[in-house]
Design a protein around this motif. Structure first.
Motif, PDB file in Angstrom:
ATOM      1  N   VAL A 552     -39.155  12.066  14.075  1.00  0.00           N
ATOM      2  CA  VAL A 552     -38.660  11.422  12.852  1.00  0.00           C
ATOM      3  C   VAL A 552     -38.771   9.894  12.942  1.00  0.00           C
ATOM      4  CG1 VAL A 552     -36.605  10.990  11.450  1.00  0.00           C
ATOM      5  CG2 VAL A 552     -37.189  13.314  12.115  1.00  0.00           C
ATOM      6  N   PRO A 553     -38.357   9.265  14.036  1.00  0.00           N
ATOM      7  CA  PRO A 553     -38.539   7.807  14.127  1.00  0.00           C
ATOM      8  C   PRO A 553     -40.002   7.376  14.104  1.00  0.00           C
ATOM      9  CG  PRO A 553     -36.936   8.552  15.738  1.00  0.00           C
ATOM     10  CD  PRO A 553     -37.567   9.782  15.171  1.00  0.00           C
ATOM     11  N   VAL A 554     -40.872   8.126  14.786  1.00  0.00           N
ATOM     12  CA  VAL A 554     -42.295   7.769  14.787  1.00  0.00           C
ATOM     13  C   VAL A 554     -42.863   7.876  13.379  1.00  0.00           C
ATOM     14  CG1 VAL A 554     -44.563   8.439  15.630  1.00  0.00           C
ATOM     15  CG2 VAL A 554     -42.620   8.405  17.196  1.00  0.00           C
ATOM     16  N   LYS A 555     -42.503   8.959  12.692  1.00  0.00           N
ATOM     17  CA  LYS A 555     -42.945   9.128  11.310  1.00  0.00           C
ATOM     18  C   LYS A 555     -42.433   8.006  10.423  1.00  0.00           C
ATOM     19  CE  LYS A 555     -40.263  11.182   8.980  1.00  0.00           C
ATOM     20  NZ  LYS A 555     -39.049  10.764   8.274  1.00  0.00           N
ATOM     21  N   ALA A 556     -41.178   7.591  10.612  1.00  0.00           N
ATOM     22  CA  ALA A 556     -40.602   6.506   9.809  1.00  0.00           C
ATOM     23  C   ALA A 556     -41.319   5.190  10.077  1.00  0.00           C
ATOM     24  CB  ALA A 556     -39.113   6.362  10.111  1.00  0.00           C
ATOM     25  N   ALA A 557     -41.643   4.932  11.345  1.00  0.00           N
ATOM     26  CA  ALA A 557     -42.329   3.683  11.692  1.00  0.00           C
ATOM     27  C   ALA A 557     -43.738   3.647  11.105  1.00  0.00           C
ATOM     28  CB  ALA A 557     -42.386   3.522  13.208  1.00  0.00           C
ATOM     29  N   LEU A 558     -44.448   4.781  11.185  1.00  0.00           N
ATOM     30  CA  LEU A 558     -45.794   4.832  10.607  1.00  0.00           C
ATOM     31  C   LEU A 558     -45.743   4.663   9.095  1.00  0.00           C
ATOM     32  CD1 LEU A 558     -47.379   7.733  12.708  1.00  0.00           C
ATOM     33  CD2 LEU A 558     -47.759   5.268  12.947  1.00  0.00           C
ATOM     34  N   GLY A 559     -44.747   5.264   8.462  1.00  0.00           N
ATOM     35  CA  GLY A 559     -44.585   5.070   7.023  1.00  0.00           C
ATOM     36  C   GLY A 559     -44.315   3.625   6.671  1.00  0.00           C
ATOM     37  N   PHE A 560     -43.533   2.952   7.501  1.00  0.00           N
ATOM     38  CA  PHE A 560     -43.261   1.532   7.277  1.00  0.00           C
ATOM     39  C   PHE A 560     -44.535   0.710   7.376  1.00  0.00           C
ATOM     40  CE2 PHE A 560     -42.335  -2.483   9.618  1.00  0.00           C
ATOM     41  CZ  PHE A 560     -41.805  -3.199   8.553  1.00  0.00           C
ATOM     42  N   LEU A 561     -45.379   1.018   8.360  1.00  0.00           N
ATOM     43  CA  LEU A 561     -46.650   0.295   8.498  1.00  0.00           C
ATOM     44  C   LEU A 561     -47.543   0.518   7.278  1.00  0.00           C
ATOM     45  CD1 LEU A 561     -47.451   0.927  12.280  1.00  0.00           C
ATOM     46  CD2 LEU A 561     -46.568  -1.163  11.227  1.00  0.00           C
ATOM     47  N   LEU A 562     -47.539   1.735   6.733  1.00  0.00           N
ATOM     48  CA  LEU A 562     -48.307   1.998   5.520  1.00  0.00           C
ATOM     49  C   LEU A 562     -47.790   1.157   4.358  1.00  0.00           C
ATOM     50  CD1 LEU A 562     -48.670   5.896   5.657  1.00  0.00           C
ATOM     51  CD2 LEU A 562     -50.500   4.214   5.904  1.00  0.00           C
TER      52      LEU A 562
END
Length: 735
Positions: A552-562
């Motif tokens: 979940v944190p990795v997914k959130a961080a990647l979404g933030f980069l997008l």
């Protein structure tokens, strides 16, 4: 944490008159302090440790007469060759004498003495030297400078005062009220109650008032840049309304479930308040983290905004419960009040059984559609954001110059007149400081430095040197062929600095507004990857702590980069490349202000984590309580979609209101933040996130046991609070 906030919420409601009185006293007290102690607002984007700043410090120490602010008065005669006539020369000399006698001015240079006259004899430049820096020039001195040349204008001449002395503090006017009005409408539609909407807006405005009053009170001892209060106002309004919205929404839900008002408030603050506290903490940490970059004006901006967000959080978890106590059941629409119990049940009475949940709303329907077609949704979302991010690699950064000022402003009029008569290089002249240990060394180096500058590509002219009274310091003006924000000018600055290292007996330093802007932009560009890594790493750590998960944190961080990449791409396309610039009222496209990317990363990180917490925390809550991963994802979206949509629309409205300002820096900040919130809330958090969560299934919540034991439990979903409330009251002792 949830239990502590539960008690705080109930206590604030029960002592609501005292809580409201305390905040009112704080607001009035800080307002009076701000009115009496408010200091000047600076527009100083200096960078300690850079060559340009070292040169300015050297001038202030050894050549103070040349270290003050400068102004340039552009003069245009009625016809070609008019400056060569005795009448024309008399007009310019009179204008020069008038400028030299202005308050705060130490001298003005006759353009005929230094050759500042165009070849066609129609344009002239009068250089004006002020005794103090631009930040210390008073409003009366600036007004007098802007009015110079009225007699010449009466004779048909065009006189346009300009220069760094006209750097004005952007004013917040009625246009920003449009965003607040839209936010109020969103609240009314969301709540269906004027009382709930008005109370939420009032709570946010009080928080903003306290934060801004405190900020202006500190301005007497802290140098605030002109954009710091604007940024603080933007964020204070946006998060203040959103945080109050989240708590009020949970309070209304608790009332509908049959809880008495004090219990409803306690549980609202214990659950939604926990999310508000965490979300606010992420915003504050991201903004305060700007201090890591070690850029003074950026540090001040970040800390000012962080302080305002902190006040918004405190107001939401203390004053909001008090206001809810005054409102009671009136926060509900009239048609729902009759169906709610009176609320006189004892605190230890069992909780009413809520009615069957309606899962036909848009949030549930949207969640079911997204999870059903999760793979196409993810692919389309990634492709769309990737296309929006395409202009990002072309992003150029610079400090704002008069060439991008609003058309019709004094600074822009002067800039355009100078460009018309002399070329763009005259609007951003460089200054070379030659300093030796003795006058002989300085005098010997001046011809060599001048010759070197004249041989450098893109140099149009080198002005005669000005010597300090002791002869140890000389100041040479350098006119590039290109404008201040042109890439060729940046190359020229680097070429000059690379070639002056041959001088051993003297220090040769390049400065000036243009050089300062280039230094600041380069320093910020170098710091951007470090700060981005810091923010992404922080997001992974914090979300791991909250959600007890790795993916979940990795997914959130990647979404933030997008989100960041797409926001940069759209902002570059509009403000730098000029696509659809008319829609935002932008007169002249140009490079983005140098601190916008790093500031945008810090702010969007905090706001992105807001929506991540409010949506995913409910998913985890239902998963922990027995729902399947798929159903938990649908439930989280179904319950949170309405509130998150309202919160995002409010933030977009508030940030978008600043797009109507004339100042291009504030305009670009408001635009980028509004676009960033829209992308993150609607595309990333409410579309891509549930699709990815559905695809991951139970694996989304996996965490190694050793890591689970090592991480502290912050109880963001209020599990500990529910256990505390479920404990039976202790039996009364027998007599």
């Amino acid at each position: 944490m949830a239990t502590l906030l539960y008690r705080l919420g109930r206590g604030s409601m029960r002592r609501r008159r005292l809580v409201a009185a305390i905040w009112l006293v704080v607001l009035v007290g800080l307002g009076l302090a701000a009115a009496t102690l408010r200091g000047p607002i600076a527009d100083n984007f200096t960078m300690p440790g850079t060559e340009s700043q070292r040169a300015l410090d050297l001038l202030a120490e050894q050549f103070p007469e040349a270290s003050g602010a400068t102004g340039t008065i552009a003069v245009k005669a009625p016809a070609d060759g008019a400056l060569g006539s005795p009448q024309g020369q008399a007009v310019v000399k009179e204008l020069t004498q008038e400028a030299a006698t202005l308050p705060g001015v130490v001298g003005a240079v006759d353009p005929f003495q230094v050759g500042a006259v165009s070849p066609d004899g129609r344009y002239a430049l009068v250089q004006v030297q002020f005794a103090t820096g631009a930040d210390e020039v008073t409003d009366s001195q600036r007004d007098a400078y802007e009015q110079v040349g009225t007699r010449a204008e009466a004779q048909g001449w065009q006189v346009a005062p300009g220069g760094e002395v006209l750097n004005a503090v952007p004013e917040v006017g009625s246009t920003e009220a449009i965003g607040v009005a839209i936010a109020a409408i969103v609240l009314v539609v969301t709540f269906g109650s004027l009382v709930a909407a008005g109370m939420t807006m009032l709570n946010a405005l009080i928080g903003v008032g306290v934060g801004m009053a405190g900020l202006f009170t500190l301005s007497s001892v802290v140098d605030l840049t002109s954009t710091a209060p604007i940024l603080a106002l933007m964020l204070g309004l946006a998060v203040g309304i959103d945080y109050s919205l989240f708590i009020t929404s949970r309070y209304r839900q608790n009332l509908l479930e049959g809880l008495p008002p004090d219990e409803a408030v306690g549980r609202a603050v214990g659950t939604a308040g926990s999310a508000v506290l965490f979300a606010g903490a992420t915003v504050v940490i991201a903004l305060a983290g700007l201090a890591v970059v070690n850029i003074p004006f950026l540090t001040v901006m970040g800390l000012a905004a962080a302080a305002t967000v902190t006040v918004a959080v405190l107001v939401a978890i203390t004053l909001q419960p008090a206001l809810l106590g005054f409102a009671g059941h009136r926060v509900l629409p009239r048609k729902l009040r009759a169906s709610v119990p009176a609320g006189d049940r004892a605190d230890d009475a069992p909780t009413a059984v809520p009615a069957a949940e309606d899962r036909s709303g848009f949030g549930f329907r949207w969640a079911r559609a997204v999870t059903r077609f999760r793979v196409p949704v993810i692919l389309v979302g990634l492709l769309g954001l990737g296309l929006l991010a395409l202009p990002t690699p072309d992003m150029r950064l610079a400090l704002p110059d008069a060439g991008t000022a609003p058309v019709g402003s004094p600074a822009r009029t002067s800039n355009d007149l100078i460009t018309e008569g002399f070329g763009p290089g005259f609007t951003g002249r460089l200054a070379v400081v030659v300093a030796g240990d003795n006058p002989q060394a300085t005098s010997a180096a001046i011809p060599q430095v001048t010759a070197l500058l004249q041989r450098t590509d893109n140099v149009l002219a080198v002005a005669p040197p000005q010597l300090s009274p002791d002869g140890r310091t000389a100041l040479l003006g350098v006119v590039p062929k290109t404008g201040p924000t042109d890439e060729a000018t940046e190359t020229l600055v680097n070429d000059v600095r690379g070639s002056v290292g041959q001088f051993r007996d003297v220090d040769v330093l390049l400065t000036g507004v243009t050089a300062i802007g280039i230094d600041v932009s380069e320093k910020l560009s170098d710091a951007l990857p470090v700060y981005l890594l810091l923010v992404v790493g922080l997001s992974v750590l914090l979300l791991m702590l909250v959600f007890r998960s790795l993916l979940v944190p990795v997914k959130a961080a990647l979404g933030f980069l997008l989100t960041v990449a797409a926001t940069f791409g759209i902002t570059v396309a509009v403000f730098q490349q000029g696509h659809l610039a008319d829609l935002v009222g932008l007169d002249t496209p140009g490079p983005l202000v140098s601190f916008l990317p790093i500031l945008l990363i810090g702010i969007l990180f905090g706001l992105a984590m807001d929506y991540e917490v409010f949506l995913v925390s409910r998913m985890r809550e239902d998963f922990v309580h027995g729902d399947t991963a798929q159903q938990a994802t649908i439930n989280g979206m179904g319950h949170g979609a309405r509130v998150v949509t309202a919160a995002a629309l409010i933030m977009i409205s508030v940030f978008g209101g600043f797009v109507f300002l004339d100042d291009p820096v504030i305009k670009s900040m408001g635009f980028a933040l509004a676009i960033g919130v829209a992308i993150d809330a609607f595309v990333v958090r409410m579309t891509i996130v549930p699709a990815v969560m559905s695809l991951l299934g139970r694996g989304a919540w996996w965490l190694p046991r050793w890591l689970d034991r090592a991480l502290p439990n912050v109880d963001i979903e209020g599990e500990g609070l529910r256990a505390h409330l479920a404990e039976p009251a202790p039996a009364a002792p027998r007599r």
